[in-house]
Design a protein around this motif. Structure first.
Motif, PDB file in Angstrom:
ATOM      1  N   GLN A   6       0.829  -1.196   0.000  1.00 24.25           N
ATOM      2  CA  GLN A   6       0.000   0.000   0.000  1.00 24.25           C
ATOM      3  C   GLN A   6       0.869   1.254   0.000  1.00 24.25           C
ATOM      4  OE1 GLN A   6      -2.819   0.083   3.213  1.00 24.25           O
ATOM      5  NE2 GLN A   6      -3.485   2.163   2.761  1.00 24.25           N
ATOM      6  N   GLY A   7       1.947   1.240   0.772  1.00 24.19           N
ATOM      7  CA  GLY A   7       2.862   2.382   0.799  1.00 24.19           C
ATOM      8  C   GLY A   7       3.560   2.586  -0.528  1.00 24.19           C
ATOM      9  N   ILE A  46      -5.249  10.879  -4.445  1.00 24.05           N
ATOM     10  CA  ILE A  46      -5.533   9.475  -4.122  1.00 24.05           C
ATOM     11  C   ILE A  46      -4.320   8.853  -3.429  1.00 24.05           C
ATOM     12  CG2 ILE A  46      -5.970   7.198  -5.129  1.00 24.05           C
ATOM     13  CD1 ILE A  46      -7.635   8.623  -7.283  1.00 24.05           C
ATOM     14  N   GLY A  47      -3.129   9.151  -3.898  1.00 27.98           N
ATOM     15  CA  GLY A  47      -1.915   8.630  -3.291  1.00 27.98           C
ATOM     16  C   GLY A  47      -1.749   9.080  -1.856  1.00 27.98           C
ATOM     17  N   LYS A  48      -2.061  10.340  -1.572  1.00 30.35           N
ATOM     18  CA  LYS A  48      -1.968  10.833  -0.197  1.00 30.35           C
ATOM     19  C   LYS A  48      -3.000  10.163   0.692  1.00 30.35           C
ATOM     20  CE  LYS A  48       0.154  15.234  -1.201  1.00 30.35           C
ATOM     21  NZ  LYS A  48       0.060  16.686  -1.157  1.00 30.35           N
ATOM     22  N   ARG A  49      -4.156   9.887   0.135  1.00 27.41           N
ATOM     23  CA  ARG A  49      -5.212   9.228   0.904  1.00 27.41           C
ATOM     24  C   ARG A  49      -4.871   7.762   1.185  1.00 27.41           C
ATOM     25  NH1 ARG A  49     -10.329   9.895   2.624  1.00 27.41           N
ATOM     26  NH2 ARG A  49     -11.861   8.255   2.242  1.00 27.41           N
ATOM     27  N   PRO A  80      -0.412   4.541   4.271  1.00 26.13           N
ATOM     28  CA  PRO A  80      -0.755   3.800   5.489  1.00 26.13           C
ATOM     29  C   PRO A  80      -0.487   4.642   6.727  1.00 26.13           C
ATOM     30  CG  PRO A  80       1.143   2.806   4.388  1.00 26.13           C
ATOM     31  CD  PRO A  80       0.678   3.928   3.535  1.00 26.13           C
ATOM     32  N   ALA A  81      -1.272   4.405   7.763  1.00 31.88           N
ATOM     33  CA  ALA A  81      -1.115   5.158   8.998  1.00 31.88           C
ATOM     34  C   ALA A  81       0.204   4.785   9.661  1.00 31.88           C
ATOM     35  CB  ALA A  81      -2.271   4.864   9.937  1.00 31.88           C
ATOM     36  N   ALA A  82       0.870   5.777  10.208  1.00 33.28           N
ATOM     37  CA  ALA A  82       2.134   5.532  10.898  1.00 33.28           C
ATOM     38  C   ALA A  82       1.840   4.846  12.218  1.00 33.28           C
ATOM     39  CB  ALA A  82       2.858   6.850  11.142  1.00 33.28           C
ATOM     40  N   SER A  83       2.609   3.841  12.530  1.00 38.58           N
ATOM     41  CA  SER A  83       2.393   3.121  13.787  1.00 38.58           C
ATOM     42  C   SER A  83       3.030   3.907  14.923  1.00 38.58           C
ATOM     43  CB  SER A  83       2.969   1.718  13.702  1.00 38.58           C
ATOM     44  OG  SER A  83       4.352   1.780  13.454  1.00 38.58           O
TER      45      SER A  83
END
Length: 98
Positions: free
Chosen positions: A36-37, A55-58, A61-64
């Motif tokens: 995904q990244g 779309i790419g910014k959306r 993936p969320a940073a852990s």
């Protein structure tokens, strides 16, 4: 081919792809986040149109983050991983034969 068969093929194909994505995300979370990244980074490049960059910014993936209760044990608050429960040996019993 009739329009019904085309619609049926599209619906079945979408269901198979959705199932594949779900299975990958559940069974290979690190790999799916890496994919995904990579997709998000390729869409977010400056050479892409504005819509694709959005779309790419959306898709990023969320940073852990290692917040309290995450079990990381990296902070001094004492919220490290919980100790494992006491182990109990298995006990096998023979069935009574009547």
């Amino acid at each position: 081919m009739t329009p019904f068969l085309v619609l049926q093929a599209i619906v079945i194909g979408a269901a198979v792809i959705a199932s594949l994505v779900y299975a990958c995300r559940r069974l290979m979370p690190a790999t799916s986040q890496r994919w995904q990244g990579a997709l998000a980074n390729s869409l977010s490049s400056d050479s892409r149109p504005t819509a694709l960059r959005a779309i790419g910014k959306r898709l990023q993936p969320a940073a852990s983050t290692g917040g309290c209760g995450s079990g990381c044990g990296s902070c001094s608050t004492g919220c490290g991983p919980t100790p494992a429960a006491d182990e109990q040996p298995l006990q096998f019993r023979e069935r009574s034969r009547e």
